[in-house]
Design a protein around this motif. Structure first.
Motif, PDB file in Angstrom:
ATOM      1  N   SER A 163      -5.158   1.163   4.852  1.00 49.88           N
ATOM      2  CA  SER A 163      -3.936   2.671   3.835  1.00 49.88           C
ATOM      3  C   SER A 163      -3.507   3.795   4.408  1.00 49.88           C
ATOM      4  CB  SER A 163      -4.622   2.173   2.192  1.00 49.88           C
ATOM      5  OG  SER A 163      -5.818   3.279   2.412  1.00 49.88           O
ATOM      6  N   SER A 197       7.628  -0.338  14.004  1.00 48.75           N
ATOM      7  CA  SER A 197       7.316  -1.109  12.817  1.00 48.75           C
ATOM      8  C   SER A 197       6.591  -2.521  13.639  1.00 48.75           C
ATOM      9  CB  SER A 197       8.538  -1.224  12.119  1.00 48.75           C
ATOM     10  OG  SER A 197       9.240   0.324  11.135  1.00 48.75           O
ATOM     11  N   ILE A 223      -1.086   0.264  10.420  1.00 46.76           N
ATOM     12  CA  ILE A 223      -0.118   0.187   8.986  1.00 46.76           C
ATOM     13  C   ILE A 223       0.646   1.276  10.160  1.00 46.76           C
ATOM     14  CG2 ILE A 223      -1.407   2.463   9.230  1.00 46.76           C
ATOM     15  CD1 ILE A 223      -1.136   1.633   5.747  1.00 46.76           C
ATOM     16  N   THR A 224       1.922   0.426   9.586  1.00 45.75           N
ATOM     17  CA  THR A 224       3.058   0.944   9.530  1.00 45.75           C
ATOM     18  C   THR A 224       3.356   2.636   9.242  1.00 45.75           C
ATOM     19  OG1 THR A 224       4.074  -0.196   8.413  1.00 45.75           O
ATOM     20  CG2 THR A 224       4.327  -1.050  10.579  1.00 45.75           C
ATOM     21  N   TRP A 225       4.318   3.563  10.533  1.00 48.75           N
ATOM     22  CA  TRP A 225       4.052   4.729   9.849  1.00 48.75           C
ATOM     23  C   TRP A 225       4.840   4.827   7.927  1.00 48.75           C
ATOM     24  CZ3 TRP A 225       9.317   6.238   7.762  1.00 48.75           C
ATOM     25  CH2 TRP A 225       9.877   5.911   8.142  1.00 48.75           C
ATOM     26  N   ASN A 226       5.573   3.727   7.727  1.00 43.04           N
ATOM     27  CA  ASN A 226       5.432   4.093   6.662  1.00 43.04           C
ATOM     28  C   ASN A 226       5.087   3.078   4.890  1.00 43.04           C
ATOM     29  OD1 ASN A 226       6.348   1.183   6.403  1.00 43.04           O
ATOM     30  ND2 ASN A 226       9.146   1.475   6.661  1.00 43.04           N
ATOM     31  N   GLY A 227       4.301   2.310   5.958  1.00 51.87           N
ATOM     32  CA  GLY A 227       2.784   1.349   5.204  1.00 51.87           C
ATOM     33  C   GLY A 227       3.585  -0.216   5.332  1.00 51.87           C
ATOM     34  N   GLN A 228       4.288   0.190   5.156  1.00 52.84           N
ATOM     35  CA  GLN A 228       5.183  -1.097   4.743  1.00 52.84           C
ATOM     36  C   GLN A 228       4.260  -2.319   5.039  1.00 52.84           C
ATOM     37  OE1 GLN A 228       9.480  -1.677   4.879  1.00 52.84           O
ATOM     38  NE2 GLN A 228       9.510   0.273   2.680  1.00 52.84           N
ATOM     39  N   SER A 229       3.735  -2.238   6.628  1.00 51.31           N
ATOM     40  CA  SER A 229       3.327  -3.248   7.526  1.00 51.31           C
ATOM     41  C   SER A 229       1.564  -2.574   7.962  1.00 51.31           C
ATOM     42  CB  SER A 229       4.247  -3.735   8.378  1.00 51.31           C
ATOM     43  OG  SER A 229       5.333  -4.918   8.243  1.00 51.31           O
ATOM     44  N   THR A 230       0.917  -3.988   8.067  1.00 49.53           N
ATOM     45  CA  THR A 230      -0.058  -3.384   8.343  1.00 49.53           C
ATOM     46  C   THR A 230      -1.239  -4.961   8.535  1.00 49.53           C
ATOM     47  OG1 THR A 230      -1.748  -4.945   6.150  1.00 49.53           O
ATOM     48  CG2 THR A 230      -1.269  -2.194   5.937  1.00 49.53           C
TER      49      THR A 230
END
Length: 127
Positions: free
Chosen positions: A71, A105, A51-58
């Motif tokens: 998550s 990201s 998961i990216t640092w901001n949670g936008q991509s998995t």
């Protein structure tokens, strides 16, 4: 420096569920892309999910896609791995890891790209 501690492993029957947690120390967690890896006996460590640092991509390994969900909660410095429909072949020690590049990201989660690792938690799935 980031310290990672996994928890939530255990013994479960095939078809069951577990949720792994990875608690991080340090003020840089929210800038770190995070990933889960696993290593079965006699096998190499393999990527499971990220998961990216901001949670936008998995991102997921094909073997767990549709069954596992990664998550994170940056306010609680924790990343999770919800594992459903578990299979005996999911049996392994599960490790969480932090990416070496801040605010990353992309989709490169090779083991060499990760610079902090937890000690792992054992998941055993019985048939």
């Amino acid at each position: 420096q980031v310290q990672l501690v996994e928890s939530g492993g255990g013994l479960v029957q095939a078809g069951g569920s577990l949720r792994l947690s990875c608690a991080a120390s340090g003020r840089t967690f929210s800038s770190k892309a995070m990933a889960w890896f696993r290593q079965a006996p006699g096998k190499e460590r393999e990527f499971v999910a990220a998961i990216t640092w901001n949670g936008q991509s998995t991102y997921y390994a094909d073997s767990v896609k549709g069954r596992f969900t990664i998550s994170r909660n940056n306010a609680q410095n924790t990343v999770y791995l919800q594992m459903n429909s578990l299979k005996p072949e999911d049996t392994a020690v599960y490790y969480c890891a932090a990416h070496s590049r801040p605010f990353y990201s992309g989709n490169n989660y090779a083991t060499g790209a990760m610079n902090y690792w937890g000690e792992g938690t054992l998941v055993t799935v019985s048939s």
